[in-house]
Write an enzyme that holds these catalytic residues in place. Structure first.
Site, PDB file in Angstrom:
ATOM      1  N   ASP A  22       0.860  -1.177   0.000  1.00 17.59           N
ATOM      2  CA  ASP A  22       0.000   0.000   0.000  1.00 17.59           C
ATOM      3  C   ASP A  22       0.905   1.239   0.000  1.00 17.59           C
ATOM      4  OD1 ASP A  22      -2.412   1.580   0.447  1.00 17.59           O
ATOM      5  OD2 ASP A  22      -1.674   1.811   2.494  1.00 17.59           O
ATOM      6  N   ASP A  51      -0.322   5.128   0.984  1.00 19.70           N
ATOM      7  CA  ASP A  51      -0.599   6.081   2.058  1.00 19.70           C
ATOM      8  C   ASP A  51      -0.630   5.391   3.414  1.00 19.70           C
ATOM      9  OD1 ASP A  51      -1.009   8.613   0.598  1.00 19.70           O
ATOM     10  OD2 ASP A  51      -2.642   7.515  -0.356  1.00 19.70           O
TER      11      ASP A  51
END
Length: 220
Positions: free
Chosen positions: A16, A18
């Site tokens: 991922d 953020d």
């Protein structure tokens, strides 16, 4: 007494962005709290939902009776605002060294951001973009749907069971689990969702290459 690190073995990693590689919380808070106020919603409630999801998916949960077209229009406008606002965007501690250690390890970025936003935030944090990227444009369903992680694994030619996901949000952790993958949680949000292993940041992850093309992840 010090505890031994958890050890996970993988053939590919799915990352991922953020909250995992890039700390963009300052921007996310500014823009989503502004949206919450405009909708007459509680800012804390909104912030408890939005991490990890595409914006229109968060809006659908927060305002279930709202027309899809309005959510998509707001989502497009807010993505443009986020892409123009890099104030406070920095790397998660250890991200530079972590990505450098992955140079010879199959890995992909799997993010709910679109191409423009992910490119801008990785650049603002001084991080290189992985060559394999699954962004908002690549999927038909937002996390917690597993589609993004499954697409990332397929592009890397890896079996989902051989993949380890790095995630910070409840939606992302649920997506990794639904894809049949093990999940390393990164940061305080992740610890609330019982990932397979957890670290405060990426300085707590070490890697060792295995003789059979695998990588051993020493977590903690």
């Amino acid at each position: 007494m010090a505890t031994e690190p958890a050890v996970l073995t993988a053939r590919a990693l799915l990352l991922d962005m953020d909250g995992t590689l890039v700390n963009s919380d300052a921007v996310v808070e500014r823009i989503w709290r502004r949206w919450a106020a405009a909708q007459g919603l509680d800012g804390d409630e909104v912030m408890s939902v939005v991490h990890g999801r595409q914006g229109h998916a968060s809006m659908a949960l927060l305002l279930p009776g709202r027309p899809v077209e309005e959510n998509l229009a707001d989502n497009a406008r807010m993505l443009a605002e986020e892409t123009a606002d890099m104030d406070g965007v920095i790397e998660v501690p250890g991200a530079t060294a972590f990505l450098a250690a992955l140079r010879d390890v199959p890995h992909a970025l799997v993010t709910s951001a679109d191409v423009a936003l992910s490119t801008a935030r990785m650049a603002a944090a001084g991080l290189p973009l992985p060559s394999v990227r699954v962004t908002a444009e690549s999927v038909g369903a937002s996390k917690p749907d597993p589609e993004g992680f499954l697409k990332g694994a397929a592009e890397l030619g890896a079996d989902p069971a051989d993949c380890v996901v790095f995630e910070d949000s409840g939606a992302g952790i649920a997506a990794g689990r639904a894809a049949g993958m093990r999940v390393v949680g990164v940061g305080p949000r992740a610890g609330e969702h019982r990932p397979d292993a957890w670290v405060r940041d990426l300085t707590e992850v070490r890697m060792e290459s295995g003789p059979d093309g695998t990588v051993r992840l020493l977590i903690g």
